[in-house]
Design an enzyme around this catalytic site. Structure first.
Site, PDB file in Angstrom:
ATOM      1  N   GLY A  71       0.809  -1.208   0.000  1.00  0.00           N
ATOM      2  CA  GLY A  71       0.000   0.000   0.000  1.00  0.00           C
ATOM      3  C   GLY A  71       0.840   1.254   0.000  1.00  0.00           C
ATOM      4  N   THR A  81       2.814  -0.771   8.327  1.00  0.00           N
ATOM      5  CA  THR A  81       3.563  -1.199   9.509  1.00  0.00           C
ATOM      6  C   THR A  81       2.621  -1.497  10.667  1.00  0.00           C
ATOM      7  OG1 THR A  81       5.500   0.057   8.814  1.00  0.00           O
ATOM      8  CG2 THR A  81       5.367  -0.547  11.142  1.00  0.00           C
ATOM      9  N   ASP A 134       6.813  -6.103   5.139  1.00  0.00           N
ATOM     10  CA  ASP A 134       6.263  -4.748   5.153  1.00  0.00           C
ATOM     11  C   ASP A 134       6.712  -4.087   3.855  1.00  0.00           C
ATOM     12  OD1 ASP A 134       5.560  -2.140   5.606  1.00  0.00           O
ATOM     13  OD2 ASP A 134       6.386  -2.026   7.621  1.00  0.00           O
TER      14      ASP A 134
END
Length: 218
Positions: free
Chosen positions: A15, A22, A86
């Site tokens: 994203g 996170t 991430d």
């Protein structure tokens, strides 16, 4: 469709900047005790310079991130447990490098070299078991960016985030071809509070569990 099973699933959180990747990764870590492989953007020596002068620093900044992904691939391939990424190399190429190339901040020659290295990296990577695509409006992204207060983000132009959001929408539509073995889950985060709202947290976890079998540790 039943949830996917995988002995050591690889989960990618994708994203735009400030969308909450996170936060979502840490949520999964808390509830499923899955380690996180972070982006480590603070290690990029070109990043602050890039946001001051994108035309000059686009290529070295993107190449640095790409080589960091190459290092991560060793960890990914040798994992003995589930793992959360991430952000991933797929976004590096499909969103950030692509955006800079379209803006002529990366030359065709440099982009060709970048693409060759990218292909080498993804050839050695397993497909994610699940890719979670978090979305938010540009207004939300800008508010979150202001609230977290990273110095280099404070002068980012709205049009830059808009361009990235446009590319993300194109990119997610292409994922069934790019990652045919991966499940794709899209979650809108404009009104989600994944930090302290139990209902929102439970909703996020249920969406994960519909797509991949995980055992809660808490």
């Amino acid at each position: 469709m039943s949830a996917q099973t995988n002995e050591n699933p690889l989960i990618v959180i994708a994203g735009n900047m400030a969308v909450g990747k996170t936060t979502f990764a840490e949520l999964l870590h808390t509830y499923y005790n899955i380690p996180i492989l972070p982006e480590n953007f603070n290690d990029n020596p070109y990043l602050e310079k890039f946001y001051e002068d994108m035309a000059t620093w686009a290529y070295p900044s993107q190449l640095f991130f790409l080589e960091e992904r190459a290092k991560q691939s060793v960890v990914i391939n040798s994992r003995q447990t589930p793992l959360i990424l991430d952000r991933s190399v797929y976004e590096d190429r499909g969103i950030f490098a692509e955006n800079l190339y379209r803006k002529n901040f990366i030359s065709p020659e440099d982009f060709g070299k970048y693409e060759k290295r990218y292909q080498e990296i993804i050839t050695a990577l397993p497909s994610p078991s699940l890719l979670v695509f978090l979305t938010a409006s540009v207004d939300t992204l800008m508010k979150r960016m202001a609230n977290r207060g990273r110095d280099f983000e404070q002068n980012i132009d709205r049009s830059y985030l808009e361009a990235l959001n446009t590319l993300y929408n194109e990119w997610v539509d292409s994922l069934p071809l790019v990652l045919p073995k991966s499940r794709i889950l899209k979650i809108e985060t404009d009104t989600l509070n994944l930090v302290s709202n139990h209902t929102d947290i439970e909703s996020g976890l249920r969406q994960i569990e519909k797509n991949i079998k995980l055992n809660r540790s808490t």
